[in-house]
Design an enzyme around this catalytic site. Structure first.
Site, PDB file in Angstrom:
ATOM      1  N   SER A 253      17.283  21.105  20.307  1.00  0.00           N
ATOM      2  CA  SER A 253      17.303  22.074  19.229  1.00  0.00           C
ATOM      3  C   SER A 253      18.441  21.722  18.276  1.00  0.00           C
ATOM      4  O   SER A 253      18.467  20.619  17.731  1.00  0.00           O
ATOM      5  CB  SER A 253      17.443  23.490  19.824  1.00  0.00           C
ATOM      6  OG  SER A 253      17.076  24.471  18.912  1.00  0.00           O
TER       7      SER A 253
ATOM      8  N   HIS B 236       9.160  26.085  21.943  1.00  0.00           N
ATOM      9  CA  HIS B 236      10.440  25.429  21.688  1.00  0.00           C
ATOM     10  C   HIS B 236      11.172  25.073  22.975  1.00  0.00           C
ATOM     11  O   HIS B 236      11.932  24.111  23.015  1.00  0.00           O
ATOM     12  CB  HIS B 236      11.305  26.342  20.827  1.00  0.00           C
ATOM     13  CG  HIS B 236      12.576  25.719  20.364  1.00  0.00           C
ATOM     14  ND1 HIS B 236      12.613  24.526  19.660  1.00  0.00           N
ATOM     15  CD2 HIS B 236      13.872  26.109  20.499  1.00  0.00           C
ATOM     16  CE1 HIS B 236      13.870  24.223  19.382  1.00  0.00           C
ATOM     17  NE2 HIS B 236      14.644  25.159  19.881  1.00  0.00           N
TER      18      HIS B 236
END
Length: 705
Positions: free
Chosen positions: A553, A669
């Site tokens: 991320s 994610h």
């Protein structure tokens, strides 16, 4: 430790990908079509090439089986959620790879083998409905906590569907509340009323695809009849959401927060007349909960005489006036930070870190102010809050360390009884061969930056130890020690070392540590990380041919920058679900919501900085001996999006540089659609590190053909 081999750190709340306008100077904009046939065909070809190499390595199956066994083990700690005197838990194992929600009594939970009742089986639900449902939590109506809004995501996306569930019957409520899939939030007002933020139709989402209109939804009425309560603005970064807080004495606060920026915004509270009053509080002050009629806050900004990073409180009746003077509950020093805070029936319960070592503390209101008490738990380890409720002073906290399996402690926050060790995670690897050390490296501006090393106790200090290093470095998120079960089994047991870096941008030392690396100051974060790499080499723990790094991320952006700026320091670089195109990041998925962290290309100074550090734009065609990176992402990532990773790999291919790219089709994610996916991603990544840092099968670079 908040950074594992899989990137689970959150950049934001639920979002939906949006289409960016074409850029004629970018040859790989076509890869931004997240679900388009042409990009997915490209992904399929890349996956075949990468899997052919990594899964052919004989170590892959061992890594996969070991990771799967850890993830599916039935002797894990069932982490508690307290609901109306019962303990609820969401559980995954080999028989339930997607997981099931279950309940038991408090008495049974305290035994070695609790007797669980299944509430909701996601594997069965998915089979019945032909969708892959992923659990995203539950929000229950207080104080009875019988009716809950269960959040379900298809395939792991951040966009969710809410369905009303009855904990008493163990069924979805017939004709109950059901909010179709959207980026959304919902708060219970009473049994028949919700305050909902969602996509209400054209013009109700921000530029970063967050809802900014709050409406009152009544039971039995269609969403089209919902009454608008509050409206933010399309330009807000993170949208607008409602929150309803209760305490055991019958006090209630209805709040609405408008997040103009990622890190804060305006707060409003509803008075007894039903009208909203704007609170005169800092943008980065956030509610913790209600206790004894006091509304508790944490603040990331200075607030009157309170320093940033404090816990504060004020009587609810005063808060409802809009302007009030808070009382300090806890003010950290320069090496402390409040990592989390919640409320019990009588106290505020917080985990406080001192030089990245955890303490659990309670703060109890009284006639002479707030009394602080430190809970007597094992020292020099990490402490996290596991479960607390406004109806009881019984709470649960976890204590863990890199080599110390997690233990769950039951505590009396009011201090009448001593903490009790309730459950312990069995050892997942042989920790006797390793030692934990904490060092400091000197960054480019002279700042001392701490980091932890977990290394073989008897390893010679001659630079020969294969080492993997990780960090996050953003969004005020702290990286703290935690039991590294999968890292321990797959890496430490095979003679490797592990490093956790506490670089700036995180929250390890409070807001100042975070603010030091925001926007155009961000190079300090990257300098911190590189300084730790050099310090490891100077201490002869490892050397550049034995040192690998990984992050996901925002940590994936960190890895991309390190790949470009310090290619000679690392032999292996894993870039997980990353941001990499920092010139177009605002136009991809939720990128526009992170301007308060990264800056904006609309501001000339910030655009110049973003162009300077953007990994996608700073790869050199020739003249640099780059390490071969492993880049992985997921198609279902509707937060950062797979676009960044795809474009970065395509640019490497264009330049004839070696790389590995893998895109999983599910998982969102965090790559956690089910336990098999998690084990697969772990095994692929560890195989890559083994090839690069330990040698053996498949250690050659991959072709870019």
């Amino acid at each position: 430790m908040r950074a594992f081999l899989l990137a689970t750190s959150l950049l934001a709340a639920p979002v939906m990908a949006q289409t960016a306008p074409a850029n004629p100077n970018d040859p790989y904009v076509w890869l931004e079509d997240k679900d388009g046939a042409k990009p997915l065909a490209w992904v399929e070809q890349e996956n075949k090439r990468t899997l052919a190499r990594l899964q052919a390595d004989p170590r892959y199956q061992s890594f996969y089986q070991e990771a799967l066994a850890i993830a599916s083990a039935k002797d894990r700690i069932p982490m508690p959620s307290q609901r109306n005197g019962r303990i609820l838990n969401f559980w995954r194992d080999a028989d339930h790879p997607q997981g099931y929600w279950r309940a038991t009594t408090a008495e049974s939970y305290a035994t070695a083998n609790p007797q669980w009742t299944t509430l909701l089986d996601l594997d069965q639900l998915s089979k019945a409905e032909g969708k892959k449902w992923v659990w995203k939590g539950a929000n229950c109506l207080q104080p009875e906590e019988r009716y809950c809004l269960v959040a379900l995501s298809e395939g792991g996306e951040d966009a969710i569907e809410y369905r009303e569930f009855d904990l008493q019957t163990g069924q979805f409520v017939p004709n109950g509340f059901r909010l179709p899939t959207s980026k959304q939030g919902a708060a219970w007002v009473d049994k028949d009323t919700l305050l909902v933020s969602r996509d209400w139709g054209p013009g109700t989402l921000t530029d970063s695809s967050y809802p900014f209109v709050v409406k009152e939804v009544k039971r039995g009425r269609p969403l089209e009849q919902a009454r608008e309560i509050f409206r933010g603005d399309k330009t807000d970064q993170l949208g607008t959401y409602a929150e309803v807080l209760h305490d055991a004495d019958g006090n209630r606060a209805v709040l609405i927060e408008r997040r103009q920026t990622f890190f804060g915004g305006d707060k409003h509270i509803m008075g007894s007349d039903g009208k909203l009053v704007k609170l005169d509080v800092p943008n980065r002050a956030f509610t913790v909960g209600l206790v004894k009629g006091q509304l508790a806050f944490t603040t990331q900004d200075p607030w009157g005489s309170l320093p940033a990073g404090s816990i504060a409180a004020a009587p609810l009746a005063e808060v409802q006036k809009g302007r009030f003077t808070p009382t300090v509950v806890f003010a950290p020093n320069s090496r402390q930070s409040v990592d989390g805070a919640t409320v019990t029936r009588s106290t505020i319960l917080a985990n406080v870190y001192d030089n990245v070592r955890g303490r659990a503390m309670t703060f109890t209101p009284g006639p002479n102010g707030w009394t602080a008490t430190r809970l007597q738990l094992p020292d020099n380890l990490a402490v996290d809050l596991a479960s607390a409720t406004e109806d009881s002073d019984t709470a649960f906290v976890t204590v863990t360390g890199f080599l110390d399996p997690t233990t769950l402690w039951q505590v009396d926050a009011f201090g009448r009884t001593a903490p009790k060790s309730l459950k312990s995670l069995p050892a997942r690897f042989n920790a006797t061969t390793h030692v934990v050390e904490q060092f400091e490296a000197t960054s480019s501006d002279g700042t001392k930056v701490p980091y932890f090393v977990v290394r073989p106790r008897n390893a010679p200090l001659n630079g020969s130890t294969p080492t993997i290093m990780t960090a996050y470095g953003g969004f005020n998120i702290s990286n703290t020690p935690s039991y590294a079960a999968t890292v321990g089994k797959l890496w430490l047991e095979r003679g490797g070392a592990y490093v956790l870096a506490n670089i700036r941008g995180g929250g390890e030392f409070g807001p100042a540590w975070h603010n030091a690396g925001r926007k155009t100051k961000r190079q300090l974060i990257y300098d911190d990380f590189a300084a730790i790499g050099r310090d490891l080499i100077a201490r002869k723990i490892t050397n550049p041919q034995k040192l690998g790094i990984y992050g996901g991320s925002n940590g994936g952006l960190l890895m991309g920058v390190q790949f470009n700026q310090q290619p000679d320091l690392w032999k292996a670089v894993t870039i997980q679900v990353p941001l990499l195109d920092m010139v177009r990041y605002e136009q991809i998925a939720a990128g526009a919501s992170w301007v308060d962290e990264y800056g904006s290309v609309s501001v000339p100074e910030e655009r110049a900085f973003l162009q300077k550090i953007s990994p996608y734009h700073n790869i050199k065609r020739s003249g640099v001996n780059y390490p071969e990176p492993y880049i992985w992402t997921t198609t279902k990532d509707d937060r950062v999006g797979p676009q960044h990773a795809r474009k970065f790999a395509a640019r490497l291919k264009e330049y004839g540089l070696p790389y590995l790219f893998y895109e999983d089709t599910a998982g969102g994610h965090s790559g956690d659609a089910d336990i098999e996916q998690g084990a697969r991603l772990q095994a692929l990544q560890m195989t890559y590190f083994a090839q690069k840092l330990m040698g053996g099968a498949g250690q050659q670079s991959a072709s870019t053909d």
